[in-house]
Design a protein around this motif. Structure first.
Motif, mmCIF file in Angstrom:
data_model
loop_
_atom_site.group_PDB
_atom_site.id
_atom_site.type_symbol
_atom_site.label_atom_id
_atom_site.label_comp_id
_atom_site.label_asym_id
_atom_site.label_seq_id
_atom_site.Cartn_x
_atom_site.Cartn_y
_atom_site.Cartn_z
ATOM 1 N N GLN A 234 -25.983 1.660 -21.064
ATOM 2 C CA GLN A 234 -25.634 2.647 -22.083
ATOM 3 C C GLN A 234 -26.523 3.886 -21.982
ATOM 4 N N LEU A 235 -27.808 3.683 -21.734
ATOM 5 C CA LEU A 235 -28.729 4.808 -21.618
ATOM 6 C C LEU A 235 -28.405 5.662 -20.392
ATOM 7 N N VAL A 236 -28.095 5.028 -19.299
ATOM 8 C CA VAL A 236 -27.714 5.756 -18.089
ATOM 9 C C VAL A 236 -26.465 6.590 -18.343
ATOM 10 N N ARG A 237 -25.498 6.004 -19.019
ATOM 11 C CA ARG A 237 -24.262 6.736 -19.310
ATOM 12 C C ARG A 237 -24.530 7.904 -20.245
ATOM 13 N N LEU A 238 -25.406 7.698 -21.215
ATOM 14 C CA LEU A 238 -25.758 8.791 -22.117
ATOM 15 C C LEU A 238 -26.435 9.922 -21.352
ATOM 16 N N ALA A 239 -27.386 9.578 -20.486
ATOM 17 C CA ALA A 239 -28.095 10.600 -19.719
ATOM 18 C C ALA A 239 -27.145 11.382 -18.823
ATOM 19 N N ASP A 240 -26.243 10.690 -18.152
ATOM 20 C CA ASP A 240 -25.282 11.368 -17.281
ATOM 21 C C ASP A 240 -24.376 12.291 -18.088
ATOM 22 N N TRP A 241 -23.941 11.810 -19.240
ATOM 23 C CA TRP A 241 -23.090 12.648 -20.101
ATOM 24 C C TRP A 241 -23.839 13.901 -20.528
ATOM 25 N N LEU A 242 -25.071 13.733 -20.984
ATOM 26 C CA LEU A 242 -25.838 14.863 -21.491
ATOM 27 C C LEU A 242 -26.134 15.871 -20.390
ATOM 28 N N ALA A 243 -26.442 15.379 -19.200
ATOM 29 C CA ALA A 243 -26.747 16.276 -18.087
ATOM 30 C C ALA A 243 -25.546 17.134 -17.710
ATOM 31 N N GLU A 244 -24.342 16.628 -17.967
ATOM 32 C CA GLU A 244 -23.128 17.352 -17.572
ATOM 33 C C GLU A 244 -22.707 18.422 -18.572
ATOM 34 N N GLN A 245 -23.268 18.396 -19.767
ATOM 35 C CA GLN A 245 -22.834 19.321 -20.806
ATOM 36 C C GLN A 245 -23.373 20.731 -20.569
ATOM 37 N N GLU A 246 -22.572 21.714 -20.957
ATOM 38 C CA GLU A 246 -23.057 23.084 -20.978
ATOM 39 C C GLU A 246 -24.009 23.235 -22.157
ATOM 40 N N PHE A 247 -25.141 23.880 -21.915
ATOM 41 C CA PHE A 247 -26.142 23.996 -22.981
ATOM 42 C C PHE A 247 -25.561 24.671 -24.217
ATOM 43 N N ASP A 248 -24.787 25.717 -24.037
ATOM 44 C CA ASP A 248 -24.212 26.435 -25.191
ATOM 45 C C ASP A 248 -23.326 25.532 -26.033
ATOM 46 N N ASP A 249 -22.675 24.563 -25.392
ATOM 47 C CA ASP A 249 -21.796 23.649 -26.134
ATOM 48 C C ASP A 249 -22.584 22.664 -26.987
ATOM 49 N N LEU A 250 -23.869 22.485 -26.675
ATOM 50 C CA LEU A 250 -24.719 21.572 -27.430
ATOM 51 C C LEU A 250 -25.376 22.237 -28.627
ATOM 52 N N MET A 251 -25.292 23.553 -28.688
ATOM 53 C CA MET A 251 -25.954 24.304 -29.749
ATOM 54 C C MET A 251 -25.102 24.369 -31.026
ATOM 55 N N PRO A 252 -25.698 24.735 -32.152
ATOM 56 C CA PRO A 252 -24.950 24.751 -33.413
ATOM 57 C C PRO A 252 -23.756 25.688 -33.363
ATOM 58 N N GLU A 253 -22.739 25.336 -34.128
ATOM 59 C CA GLU A 253 -21.567 26.202 -34.259
ATOM 60 C C GLU A 253 -21.940 27.477 -34.999
ATOM 61 N N ASP A 254 -21.200 28.548 -34.739
ATOM 62 C CA ASP A 254 -21.420 29.784 -35.473
ATOM 63 C C ASP A 254 -21.034 29.602 -36.928
ATOM 64 N N HIS A 255 -21.621 30.419 -37.765
ATOM 65 C CA HIS A 255 -21.300 30.401 -39.194
ATOM 66 C C HIS A 255 -19.815 30.682 -39.376
ATOM 67 N N VAL A 256 -19.169 29.914 -40.256
ATOM 68 C CA VAL A 256 -17.727 30.118 -40.468
ATOM 69 C C VAL A 256 -17.482 31.411 -41.250
#
Length: 256
Positions: A234-256
């Motif tokens: 599970q940890l390996v899968r989490l690490a692989d998933w996280l490494a593949e994400q675009e950094f901007d997609d991990l950041m907070p959403e803009d104010h509505v």
């Protein structure tokens, strides 16, 4: 890759190509008459080191002392106050960002650290410094834990006992498993310290005289290996998933 084993020139290539680090965290606290005080940090480090070995991601040195004041009545327990722990972990994480790390998995094996790690992660994300998330091994495989043990503890119970039997069998006092079971309680519910919707306990000693819960005699090294392999996956899968994400997609959403 374990950071502590590498010479600094040899780390440059990693920081140029990767942006993820695993930080193992645990505690140094009582785990009953049968387990070592290092149980949590030994477990955390084993998971982080194994995941790093299988993936090539960076594993940092282990944070061995955590938020454990609720075990203070038992000999040898060490702890830091929550604000000091949060400040230390945040500073450590910011240090990694200086080298180019922008996503971190806190490989945690101590329940007392959870809320503080999440708070640190939320602050770093809000400032768009890093994306740091907490991972707890037993929460990654809850169905398996419940399948393997009739009563899993939690603290110092069969799930932690089984893991240490697998990882460090020489540190387990096998002749004290019955003592651990009979001197503790099966669950917090049996301590009768929840009253009318309130938790009336603050310390482990309020619930159990020897510091542990569950049936430790139900633990075996074979069960520990099964838990370890499933959670590492599970940890390996989490690490692989996280490494593949675009950094901007991990950041907070803009104010509505």
């Amino acid at each position: 890759m374990y950071l502590g084993d590498e010479a600094w020139p040899d780390l440059g290539e990693y920081f140029e190509s990767e942006s993820l680090a695993l930080i193992p965290l645990g505690s140094t606290e009582q785990h009953g008459p049968h387990l070592p005080e290092g149980t949590d940090h030994l477990i955390a480090e084993a998971f982080a080191r194994e995941a790093a070995e299988r993936t090539g991601y960076l594993c940092t040195p282990t944070v061995n002392v955590g938020v454990s004041g609720h075990h203070r009545q038992f000999h040898g327990t060490m702890w830091v106050d929550p604000p000091a722990f949060r400040a230390y972990v945040e500073s450590l994480t910011r240090n990694l960002t200086y080298h180019g790390i922008d996503r971190v998995i806190y490989v945690n094996a101590h329940g007392g650290n959870v809320q503080h790690l999440r708070e640190v992660g939320a602050r770093l994300r809000a400032e768009e410094v890093a994306y740091a998330i907490e991972w707890m091994w037993d929460e990654s495989i809850p169905d398996l834990v419940n399948e393997v043990f009739d009563q899993n503890g939690p603290h110092g119970g069969p799930k932690e006992t089984a893991l240490i039997q697998h990882l460090h069998p020489d540190l387990v006092h096998e002749d004290r498993l019955v003592e651990a079971r009979d001197g503790g309680i099966a669950s917090v519910a049996e301590a009768d310290t929840r009253k009318f919707g309130s938790r009336t306990f603050f310390d482990a000693a309020d619930n159990t005289t020897n510091g542990v819960l569950g049936d430790q005699t139900d633990a075996t090294a074979e069960k520990g290996e099964r838990l370890f392999e499933a959670a590492v996956d599970q940890l390996v899968r989490l690490a692989d998933w996280l490494a593949e994400q675009e950094f901007d997609d991990l950041m907070p959403e803009d104010h509505v």
